[in-house]
Structures are given as C-alpha cells and as structure tokens.
Design a protein around this motif. Structure first.
Motif, PDB file in Angstrom:
ATOM      1  N   LEU A 159      62.202  61.061  30.241  1.00 15.08           N
ATOM      2  CA  LEU A 159      62.950  60.998  28.986  1.00 15.08           C
ATOM      3  C   LEU A 159      64.252  60.266  29.278  1.00 15.08           C
ATOM      4  CD1 LEU A 159      63.524  61.689  26.051  1.00 15.08           C
ATOM      5  CD2 LEU A 159      64.360  63.934  26.802  1.00 15.08           C
ATOM      6  N   GLU A 183      67.372  59.293  28.238  1.00 12.21           N
ATOM      7  CA  GLU A 183      68.349  59.611  27.190  1.00 12.21           C
ATOM      8  C   GLU A 183      69.469  58.581  27.112  1.00 12.21           C
ATOM      9  OE1 GLU A 183      68.546  64.358  26.855  1.00 12.21           O
ATOM     10  OE2 GLU A 183      69.123  63.585  28.832  1.00 12.21           O
ATOM     11  N   GLU A 234      55.970  60.433  21.614  1.00 17.48           N
ATOM     12  CA  GLU A 234      57.391  60.105  21.624  1.00 17.48           C
ATOM     13  C   GLU A 234      57.880  60.050  20.183  1.00 17.48           C
ATOM     14  OE1 GLU A 234      60.433  56.683  23.433  1.00 17.48           O
ATOM     15  OE2 GLU A 234      58.265  56.353  23.439  1.00 17.48           O
ATOM     16  N   SER A 284      63.484  71.018  14.180  1.00 17.61           N
ATOM     17  CA  SER A 284      64.822  70.438  14.071  1.00 17.61           C
ATOM     18  C   SER A 284      65.886  71.519  14.090  1.00 17.61           C
ATOM     19  CB  SER A 284      64.958  69.595  12.799  1.00 17.61           C
ATOM     20  OG  SER A 284      64.907  70.413  11.646  1.00 17.61           O
ATOM     21  N   ARG A 306      69.236  67.691  15.921  1.00 21.58           N
ATOM     22  CA  ARG A 306      68.418  67.468  17.111  1.00 21.58           C
ATOM     23  C   ARG A 306      66.972  67.784  16.772  1.00 21.58           C
ATOM     24  NH1 ARG A 306      66.654  71.062  21.156  1.00 21.58           N
ATOM     25  NH2 ARG A 306      66.085  70.020  23.111  1.00 21.58           N
ATOM     26  N   GLN A 340      62.997  68.146  18.283  1.00 18.29           N
ATOM     27  CA  GLN A 340      62.170  68.301  19.481  1.00 18.29           C
ATOM     28  C   GLN A 340      60.798  68.805  19.093  1.00 18.29           C
ATOM     29  OE1 GLN A 340      63.856  70.062  23.113  1.00 18.29           O
ATOM     30  NE2 GLN A 340      62.080  71.407  23.224  1.00 18.29           N
ATOM     31  N   CYS A 341      59.789  68.334  19.818  1.00 17.13           N
ATOM     32  CA  CYS A 341      58.423  68.806  19.586  1.00 17.13           C
ATOM     33  C   CYS A 341      58.198  70.081  20.389  1.00 17.13           C
ATOM     34  CB  CYS A 341      57.422  67.737  19.995  1.00 17.13           C
ATOM     35  SG  CYS A 341      55.691  68.257  19.843  1.00 17.13           S
ATOM     36  N   ASP A 342      57.757  71.150  19.724  1.00 17.85           N
ATOM     37  CA  ASP A 342      57.493  72.405  20.419  1.00 17.85           C
ATOM     38  C   ASP A 342      56.244  72.328  21.297  1.00 17.85           C
ATOM     39  OD1 ASP A 342      59.721  73.600  19.432  1.00 17.85           O
ATOM     40  OD2 ASP A 342      58.711  74.855  17.943  1.00 17.85           O
ATOM     41  N   GLU A 396      57.859  68.950  25.095  1.00 14.23           N
ATOM     42  CA  GLU A 396      59.324  69.057  25.173  1.00 14.23           C
ATOM     43  C   GLU A 396      60.014  67.714  25.366  1.00 14.23           C
ATOM     44  OE1 GLU A 396      62.708  71.412  27.854  1.00 14.23           O
ATOM     45  OE2 GLU A 396      60.571  71.834  28.161  1.00 14.23           O
ATOM     46  N   GLN A 426      61.973  64.013  21.926  1.00 16.61           N
ATOM     47  CA  GLN A 426      63.265  64.411  21.381  1.00 16.61           C
ATOM     48  C   GLN A 426      63.915  63.245  20.639  1.00 16.61           C
ATOM     49  OE1 GLN A 426      65.828  66.328  24.299  1.00 16.61           O
ATOM     50  NE2 GLN A 426      64.105  67.363  25.278  1.00 16.61           N
ATOM     51  N   TRP A 446      67.745  62.374  17.979  1.00 18.93           N
ATOM     52  CA  TRP A 446      69.029  62.876  17.483  1.00 18.93           C
ATOM     53  C   TRP A 446      69.476  62.068  16.264  1.00 18.93           C
ATOM     54  CZ3 TRP A 446      71.783  66.828  20.074  1.00 18.93           C
ATOM     55  CH2 TRP A 446      71.260  67.192  21.323  1.00 18.93           C
TER      56      TRP A 446
END
Length: 262
Positions: free
Chosen positions: A69, A71, A107, A145, A184, A186-188, A191, A194, A196
């Motif tokens: 990831l 970032e 993604e 979210s 924010r 994120q997929c449960d 992980e 992500q 923003w």
C-alpha cells in the motif's frame, strides 16, 4: 438629427460586436513537494485475506505474497502524488460534487479526492474472478467509511458489495467536519484497500500528479488561503493573491504531519 441617430446606432452595433474582455478569475498552479522522512509502503500478506489469487493481479506488490500500500508516492524530484490543493474560505452554497470510488483489482481508486459534507458518496465494485466459482459473479468488497479527526473516528457507512456492478450511493453526514475531520475508506475484506477524502465547500481544487504538479482554474480574484493536503504526508497552507486573467505560482513543501483545520 438624422446624423446623430445614425451615429448612435453605429456605436451601439460596435458595442454589441466587441468581444467581452472580462476574465472569470485567474489560475493557481505549481507543485507539491515532500521533504519529510521517507514513508515506506505498508505490507500485507495476500494469504491473510480473501481472493489472494485474484488480488495478486494488482501491480502493487513485492514478491509473490506481499501486497504493498503505497500511501506516500514521491518522484525523484520530491514531487508528491495525490495531494489535494484546495482554496479555503470560499463557501459556494450551490456547489455539489459526488465522488465515485471504484474497487478495481482489490484497490480503491482514486486514493485521494474531495467531497461535500451532507452530499452523496458512491462506491462501485468492478471486480469478478472468472477462475473462482465462488467469486465468478463478483469479488466481495465491504466499503467501510469513517469520519476521522485525529484519534477519533466514527462509522459513516459499512455496506457489502458482493457482485460486479454493485454500487452504493449514500448521503454522508460528517459530524466532526467543522473541526477538520476527513473521510477514510477501507475494505473490511481487504485491509490494503484504502482511500481518503477531504471535505470542500467550493470547486476550486486540484489533485497533484505524479510529479507533484497541479492547476486550479477560474479562481475568483483576491487574496486566498490555499491548502495542500495529503492524508499521510501532512499538509501546509499559504496565502496567494489571484488577479483576473492572471496566473499565480504556488509551490508547497510538506515536511511533517500538521494538524489539519477547516
């Protein structure tokens, strides 16, 4: 008398024919740089999450079982990718924007964006795995979210998208937005998925490209506070003066994580 009337008509015709020279504001352009400490990509083992074979099709990985990831992405000249540059202090009551996040190859795209508080937010699942009978109709993603302010966070929505083509369209209410919160996502299920989003109150914003460059057109003339924001690298502000029909250069250097305020 007739001569005066003809002169008036001619002048009137000239006024109609003359092009309008008034400009609709000016342009802010420049680059967002990052000179802080390097931020290495986060690493996730594919084997710990569902659909490892399918998710490995994403190019952001190391070896055969490690998803990366990224970032904070910086080029060789310290140009920062995915920074949001936003003109603050202008509240356009009629402004609306509905961000659409795409789940593609495990993604969330794009990684950063903008939203309007109390507006709609869309997430669409485009993933399906033809080689897996259980995921032939769709790879399950679960967009979750959060309204985030420092260490505080609260859920805005948490909805599963089981099939390819499934879409959620939710109106969001960020209770901490006035204090400077951001969204924010994120997929449960996965992980490493992500994204923003920064709340804005007008359409005067841009997103930095791979070399850190950005451009914001049609900014009203006057002095403005401009924010360069990145959810992980940090943020910085400066004041610029925009003139009608002109271009002002604004270059930002993010060095550390600062507390973001609306």
């Amino acid at each position: 008398m007739r001569t005066r009337q003809l002169l008036t008509l001619c002048l009137g015709g000239l006024l109609v024919a003359m092009p309008l020279i008034a400009q609709a504001g000016g342009t802010i352009k420049g680059k967002v740089m990052y000179s802080g400490k390097p931020v290495p990509p986060k690493e996730f083992a594919f084997s710990k999450f569902p659909n490892p074979a399918f998710c490995k099709q994403n190019p952001s990985q190391k070896g055969d079982d490690t998803r990366l990831l990224k970032e904070v992405e910086v080029d060789g000249n310290k140009g920062l990718k995915n920074a949001i540059v936003s003109v603050r202090g202008i509240k356009d009551k009629g402004f609306k924007t509905t961000p659409t996040v795409i789940a593609k190859l495990c993604e969330f795209l794009p990684f950063t964006g903008v939203l309007v508080n109390k507006g709609n937010f869309i997430v669409e699942n485009t993933d399906a795995d033809a080689n897996d009978p259980k995921s032939k109709e769709g790879v399950l993603h679960n967009p979750h979210s959060f309204d985030v302010l420092g260490a505080k966070s609260s859920t805005l929505f948490n909805i599963g998208l089981a099939k390819k083509g499934d879409k959620l369209d939710k109106k969001i209410k960020m209770r901490m937005a006035r204090k400077g919160s951001v969204l924010r996502l994120q997929c449960d299920q996965h992980e490493f998925m992500q994204a923003w989003y920064l709340p804005v109150s007008n359409g005067h914003f841009g997103v930095s490209g791979g070399d850190g460059s950005f451009e914001i057109k049609d900014v009203p003339a006057g002095k403005h506070k401009v924010l360069a924001w990145h959810p992980v690298a940090g943020n910085v502000t400066m004041e610029v003066e925009v003139k009608d029909g002109g271009t002002v250069e604004a270059n930002f250097d993010i060095k550390k994580k600062n507390k973001f305020k609306m």
